[in-house]
Design an enzyme around this catalytic site. Structure first.
Site, PDB file in Angstrom:
ATOM      1  N   GLU A 153      10.189  12.911  -6.073  1.00 18.98           N
ATOM      2  CA  GLU A 153      11.712  12.844  -5.967  1.00 18.98           C
ATOM      3  C   GLU A 153      12.226  14.302  -6.730  1.00 18.98           C
ATOM      4  O   GLU A 153      12.961  14.091  -7.697  1.00 18.98           O
ATOM      5  CB  GLU A 153      12.250  11.728  -6.517  1.00 18.98           C
ATOM      6  CG  GLU A 153      12.038  10.585  -5.575  1.00 18.98           C
ATOM      7  CD  GLU A 153      12.532   9.179  -6.300  1.00 18.98           C
ATOM      8  OE1 GLU A 153      12.845   8.238  -5.326  1.00 18.98           O
ATOM      9  OE2 GLU A 153      13.028   9.135  -7.485  1.00 18.98           O
ATOM     10  N   GLU A 305       9.209   5.283   0.433  1.00 17.87           N
ATOM     11  CA  GLU A 305       9.388   4.145  -0.502  1.00 17.87           C
ATOM     12  C   GLU A 305      10.814   3.494  -0.028  1.00 17.87           C
ATOM     13  O   GLU A 305      11.581   4.041   0.511  1.00 17.87           O
ATOM     14  CB  GLU A 305      10.070   4.553  -1.835  1.00 17.87           C
ATOM     15  CG  GLU A 305       8.757   5.268  -2.649  1.00 17.87           C
ATOM     16  CD  GLU A 305       9.262   5.654  -4.045  1.00 17.87           C
ATOM     17  OE1 GLU A 305      10.156   5.339  -4.517  1.00 17.87           O
ATOM     18  OE2 GLU A 305       8.522   6.619  -4.751  1.00 17.87           O
TER      19      GLU A 305
END
Length: 662
Positions: A153, A305
């Protein structure tokens, strides 16, 4: 995605993050057995394992990872092996304090959490490439490794002096010299002119408002720096492995330019966590999935995710209701995902995410949540016919990160004209009608589309404006929203009636921004409605006025116009329209283009989207709904029945329909 085992033959992959370093070896063996029973065939390993892999500087402990990778491979489970560089071990910050990030106020941020690194610190870069290189050399040809995952991320920023040095170099490359910088930033304002490069620093905490051009360039620099880190690790991995390389984006995150990242990865991957308390979260999820698919040019992507149930970071964390795990996952597949993964496989006992849901809850496999996981794994195994297939779209929304950054600066006419909200508002009527939509950049080709929507493109450069005009003249239908085309590439206001570069195309132009104290009544061909929060004082320069303000200071001022240009039409909404009015505008745009969904009369809360041979029909509501599936009999890959005509879908349930011969 490159031609590798993860894509040969085309199958839908299923799994999630796996953190074996948190558990003993006996638990690993239990895990792989339960994974196989659940249908898991891909797990992400090593994302936050740096301190375990390198407990002391230069020391490597790969033995545990050798065992884990062999164990997974022997049980038919592929690995997305991560470089652990998102979270350095404490010793790096202790021995090299210059690697620690500094916030805008000058506060040093320490270890004890994650992401505690300065992207510009050379010591961090050296350490990151060292551990990445050793991982690549050891596991680059390991049969379990089907994918590489750089960092996690991307989103770190720093305001330290090392960052300042790199920022100056970046600015010199962009603007040439200080004269160019001063001109681009308009530093004659407030006596901000820079006479030496040493005077130029990141936009640290200041007594009052920052120069918006300074903020814009720093955001671009931060994004470019993170992409530079990604490329450096990717290139090391490619020296030792032919497995594809990616990193996990966060959809509409403002921190990093997702389109720039999408151009550099072998396959686009994204993390998306719906909010079960938000009744529109399924619409925003669809918009995000369409964005992610578009970042890869329409190629299949990976849902890296999501949550099986509750998350841990919201102040109040309701779990997903029964059925939503399935519909959320099918929605991603319908919109192009070739992998459905979760954070994480086994719930953590310790740490900040101990109350985050998992595929295997704390309560074990004899749980409703794990049964849902197993049901999903079995279902995905029946959907391989859609793996690798495209998601056709003839409508597009335009979104650009630089424009978004420019719109977020200080001292704007209003803080109620938000790009992400405008994107969702313009997307929702298309979603409701089953019109699949790409989310493209201003430089992307327009030829595949009949309808292009520009909800709020604050920054608009000349070339994209010319392409829009040419595309409309050739027969396209364009809808432009408020706040579009106000500034140039450096964030400076374009002089003249706005939107300067589109006013001839729109046949309308504005002269004043008009945030509203009270709602403004509007009337015309589109009916009667109230505009709240924001409007623009515009005039028609030849466009047809379909709605205008009726009363008050804006009495008679156009609010919706349409302009015939060549074979096409350009619509302009110069205010924040209420949902029903905006829905009416988009309904007419769709009628002009002939675009329609796959099914007629779809109830609210039901999503219909085609991918390859399959028609996905998903009920996102809490009650049963009746849907007319049409006269053609199709086989439902979810339930196994043959369906046609009026059919009742259970709450939070779906059908994946294919022709009987498929």
């Amino acid at each position: 995605m490159t031609d590798h085992a993860v894509r040969r033959p085309p199958t839908l992959r299923f799994g999630g993050d796996y953190n074996p370093e948190q558990w003993d070896e006996a638990t690993w063996r239990e895990d792989v057995d339960l994974m196989r029973r659940a249908g898991v065939d891909l797990v992400t390993v090593g994302v936050f394992s740096w301190a375990t892999l390198e407990p002391r500087p230069g020391e490597r402990d790969f033995g545990w990872l050798d065992t884990v990778l062999d164990l997974l491979h022997n049980h038919g489970i592929g690995v997305d092996l991560a470089t652990p560089t998102a979270s350095p071990p404490p010793w790096l910050g202790r021995l090299h304090p210059a690697t620690l990030p500094v916030d805008a106020s000058g506060t040093v941020l320490h270890w004890g959490s994650r992401n505690q690194f300065c992207p510009s610190a050379q010591e961090y870069r050296d350490a990151a490439l060292s551990i990445t290189g050793d991982l690549a050399r050891r596991y680059g040809r390991h049969p379990a490794v089907q994918l590489w995952h750089v960092g996690n991320e991307l989103g770190q920023s720093c305001w330290c002096e090392r960052t300042a040095v790199r920022f100056r170099s970046w600015l010199a490359a962009r603007h040439g010299d200080l004269d160019g910088l001063n001109a681009a930033w308009g530093t004659a304002f407030w006596s901000q002119r820079y006479g030496r490069w040493e005077e130029v620093v990141p936009p640290r905490t200041a007594p009052y408002l920052h120069n918006p051009a300074h903020l814009l360039d720093f955001q671009r620099f931060c994004s470019d720096t993170l992409l530079e880190l990604y490329r450096a690790e990717r290139d090391v991995l490619r020296e030792h492995s032919d497995a594809p390389v990616t990193t996990n984006l966060m959809g509409f995150s403002p921190v990093v330019d997702g389109r720039a990242v999408g151009a550099e990865v072998d396959v686009v991957a994204n993390d998306h966590y719906v909010d079960p308390a938000d009744p529109r979260s399924h619409v925003f999820a669809a918009l995000t999935h369409d964005l992610v698919r578009s970042l890869g040019g329409g190629a299949p992507w990976l849902l890296m995710e999501q949550a099986t149930g509750a998350v841990n970071w919201r102040p109040h964390n309701p779990p997903k209701p029964a059925g939503r795990l399935l519909t959320d996952s099918l929605q991603a597949v319908a919109r192009g995902a070739d992998a459905v993964c979760f954070f994480q496989w086994r719930a953590s006992r310790a740490g900040s995410e101990q109350f985050h849901s998992a595929m295997l809850p704390h309560a074990g496999p004899d749980t409703a949540r794990h049964r849902e996981v197993r049901e999903l794994g079995a279902l995905l195994g029946r959907l391989d016919a859609v793996a690798g297939t495209p998601v056709p779209a003839r409508a597009a929304l335009v979104h650009d990160w630089s424009s978004w950054w420019a719109s977020r600066g200080p001292a704007r006419p209003t803080d109620r004209l938000r790009v992400e909200e405008q994107l969702l508002a313009h997307y929702e009527p298309l979603f409701a009608r089953g019109v699949t939509t790409d989310v493209i950049g201003p430089d992307d080709p327009l030829e595949p589309y009949r309808l292009v929507v520009v909800p709020a493109l604050h920054l608009l450069e000349p070339a994209p404006a010319r392409r829009l005009a040419e595309w409309v003249r050739a027969g396209g239908t364009l809808l432009v929203g408020p706040g579009t085309g106000l500034v140039d590439r450096d964030g400076a206001v374009e002089p003249g009636r706005f939107p300067v570069r589109l006013r001839d195309l729109l046949g309308a132009s504005g002269e004043e921004h008009h945030p509203l104290v009270e709602p403004s009544p509007c009337t015309g061909e589109l009916g009667e409605f109230l505009v709240a929060d924001y409007a623009e004082r515009v005039r028609s320069d030849g466009a047809e006025v379909l709605a205008a303000h009726a009363g008050g200071d804006l009495d008679g001022v156009p609010v919706v116009t349409r302009h015939a240009v060549g074979a096409g039409r350009a619509w302009y909404c110069s205010a924040l329209l209420p949902p029903a009015a905006l829905d009416g505008v988009l309904a007419r745009c769709l009628a002009e283009t002939g675009l329609a969904g796959e099914l007629d009369g779809v109830p609210a809360g039901v999503e219909v989207v085609r991918r390859g041979p399959a028609l996905f029909v998903l009920n996102h509501t809490a009650g049963p709904v009746s849907v007319d599936l049409g006269a053609t009999a199709r086989r439902d890959l979810v339930g196994g029945q043959t369906l046609a005509g009026r059919t009742v879908l259970a709450p939070r349930a779906g059908a994946v329909l294919v022709e009987e011969s498929t």
